[in-house]
Design a protein around this motif. Structure first.
Motif, PDB file in Angstrom:
ATOM      1  N   PHE A   1       0.825  -1.202   0.000  1.00  0.00           N
ATOM      2  CA  PHE A   1       0.000   0.000   0.000  1.00  0.00           C
ATOM      3  C   PHE A   1       0.865   1.260   0.000  1.00  0.00           C
ATOM      4  CE2 PHE A   1      -2.653   3.181   2.224  1.00  0.00           C
ATOM      5  CZ  PHE A   1      -3.693   3.251   1.315  1.00  0.00           C
ATOM      6  N   ASP A   2       1.970   1.235   0.748  1.00  0.00           N
ATOM      7  CA  ASP A   2       2.851   2.402   0.763  1.00  0.00           C
ATOM      8  C   ASP A   2       3.605   2.570  -0.555  1.00  0.00           C
ATOM      9  OD1 ASP A   2       2.092   3.422   3.140  1.00  0.00           O
ATOM     10  OD2 ASP A   2       3.706   2.523   4.284  1.00  0.00           O
ATOM     11  N   PHE A   3       3.959   1.472  -1.217  1.00  0.00           N
ATOM     12  CA  PHE A   3       4.538   1.600  -2.555  1.00  0.00           C
ATOM     13  C   PHE A   3       3.543   2.245  -3.510  1.00  0.00           C
ATOM     14  CE2 PHE A   3       7.834  -1.641  -1.550  1.00  0.00           C
ATOM     15  CZ  PHE A   3       8.922  -0.908  -1.999  1.00  0.00           C
ATOM     16  N   PHE A   4       2.309   1.827  -3.414  1.00  0.00           N
ATOM     17  CA  PHE A   4       1.253   2.416  -4.239  1.00  0.00           C
ATOM     18  C   PHE A   4       1.115   3.912  -3.943  1.00  0.00           C
ATOM     19  CE2 PHE A   4      -3.252   3.528  -4.837  1.00  0.00           C
ATOM     20  CZ  PHE A   4      -3.369   3.266  -6.194  1.00  0.00           C
ATOM     21  N   ASN A   5       1.124   4.279  -2.663  1.00  0.00           N
ATOM     22  CA  ASN A   5       1.027   5.692  -2.283  1.00  0.00           C
ATOM     23  C   ASN A   5       2.248   6.484  -2.733  1.00  0.00           C
ATOM     24  OD1 ASN A   5      -1.495   5.556  -1.133  1.00  0.00           O
ATOM     25  ND2 ASN A   5      -0.705   5.140   0.911  1.00  0.00           N
ATOM     26  N   TYR A   6       3.414   5.855  -2.718  1.00  0.00           N
ATOM     27  CA  TYR A   6       4.612   6.551  -3.177  1.00  0.00           C
ATOM     28  C   TYR A   6       4.521   6.851  -4.676  1.00  0.00           C
ATOM     29  CZ  TYR A   6       9.327   7.348  -4.794  1.00  0.00           C
ATOM     30  OH  TYR A   6      10.425   7.884  -5.416  1.00  0.00           O
ATOM     31  N   TYR A   7       4.086   5.878  -5.446  1.00  0.00           N
ATOM     32  CA  TYR A   7       3.994   6.095  -6.892  1.00  0.00           C
ATOM     33  C   TYR A   7       2.860   7.043  -7.268  1.00  0.00           C
ATOM     34  CZ  TYR A   7       7.597   2.681  -7.619  1.00  0.00           C
ATOM     35  OH  TYR A   7       8.796   2.032  -7.604  1.00  0.00           O
ATOM     36  N   ASN A   8       1.932   7.258  -6.356  1.00  0.00           N
ATOM     37  CA  ASN A   8       0.902   8.276  -6.563  1.00  0.00           C
ATOM     38  C   ASN A   8       1.280   9.603  -5.927  1.00  0.00           C
ATOM     39  OD1 ASN A   8      -0.810   6.727  -8.088  1.00  0.00           O
ATOM     40  ND2 ASN A   8      -1.911   5.941  -6.306  1.00  0.00           N
TER      41      ASN A   8
ATOM     42  N   GLU B   1       1.861  10.455  -2.842  1.00  0.00           N
ATOM     43  CA  GLU B   1       1.168  10.805  -1.606  1.00  0.00           C
ATOM     44  C   GLU B   1       2.079  10.722  -0.388  1.00  0.00           C
ATOM     45  OE1 GLU B   1      -2.405   8.519  -1.270  1.00  0.00           O
ATOM     46  OE2 GLU B   1      -3.039   9.033  -3.299  1.00  0.00           O
ATOM     47  N   ILE B   2       3.163   9.961  -0.488  1.00  0.00           N
ATOM     48  CA  ILE B   2       4.143   9.893   0.590  1.00  0.00           C
ATOM     49  C   ILE B   2       5.529  10.091   0.000  1.00  0.00           C
ATOM     50  CG2 ILE B   2       2.758   8.407   2.083  1.00  0.00           C
ATOM     51  CD1 ILE B   2       4.453   6.059   1.169  1.00  0.00           C
ATOM     52  N   LYS B   3       6.469  10.405   0.868  1.00  0.00           N
ATOM     53  CA  LYS B   3       7.834  10.665   0.413  1.00  0.00           C
ATOM     54  C   LYS B   3       8.654   9.383   0.394  1.00  0.00           C
ATOM     55  CE  LYS B   3       7.846  15.387   2.013  1.00  0.00           C
ATOM     56  NZ  LYS B   3       8.516  16.401   2.791  1.00  0.00           N
ATOM     57  N   ILE B   4       9.766   9.455  -0.284  1.00  0.00           N
ATOM     58  CA  ILE B   4      10.652   8.308  -0.435  1.00  0.00           C
ATOM     59  C   ILE B   4      11.248   7.867   0.902  1.00  0.00           C
ATOM     60  CG2 ILE B   4      12.720   9.672  -0.958  1.00  0.00           C
ATOM     61  CD1 ILE B   4      11.756   6.337  -2.589  1.00  0.00           C
TER      62      ILE B   4
END
Length: 168
Positions: free
Chosen positions: A122-129, A131-134
């Motif tokens: 889910f966090d990988f998905f949010n990163y590619y959108n 929404e979260i930082k690297i």
């Protein structure tokens, strides 16, 4: 501040449980019919996987009990609206793998660990959108490595214990 505590709880769950599927598949790959491995101890590793997972759950539960013990239960309230409250309950339910009959069900332990790998996905998905930082993904990947180590150490401890116990 509430989000920080949720984030810490999420990282704790990732650190303990997220790498079990990888360890599960590595153990099954190594213990399968690989020509250069002839050790009967390596062949028995898949049998020890659910018990190793139960030991990992026990370590997590001990950490959480140690965290909550100094705080009196009457003054401490649980946030039942948080997803991590239910994931912690799911993690605690992993203690069932100590029970005879269930401690041989490696696929059940694998299924039990899936929600924790979904946290990372889910966090990988949010990163590619965007929404979260690297940095969030970096933290989780470092803890994923820690999770691999925890699961391998618990597996080796269980294998050593039962290996020594069965020789007697």
């Amino acid at each position: 501040m509430h989000d920080l505590f949720d984030y810490i709880e999420k990282l704790e769950l990732v650190a303990f449980f997220s790498a079990y599927p990888v360890v599960y598949f590595i153990v099954f790959y190594i213990s399968s019919d690989i020509k250069w491995i002839h050790s009967p101890h390596i062949k028995k590793l898949p049998v020890y996987l659910p018990r190793a997972y139960a030991l990992t759950v026990t370590l997590y539960c001990a950490m959480k009990i140690n965290e909550y013990l100094p705080i009196h239960i009457s003054t401490f309230s649980f946030d039942r609206t948080s997803l991590y409250f239910y994931l912690k309950g799911w993690a605690f339910s992993g203690l069932i793998f100590w029970l005879p009959g269930i401690n041989t069900k490696g696929k059940w332990a694998l299924i039990h660990s899936i929600p924790f790998i979904v946290l990372i996905a889910f966090d990988f998905f949010n990163y590619y959108n965007h929404e979260i930082k690297i940095e969030t993904v970096h933290n989780e990947m470092q803890l994923y490595f820690v999770s691999v180590l925890i699961n391998l150490v618990t597996l080796s401890m269980v294998a050593l214990y039962f290996g020594i116990r069965n020789k007697r």
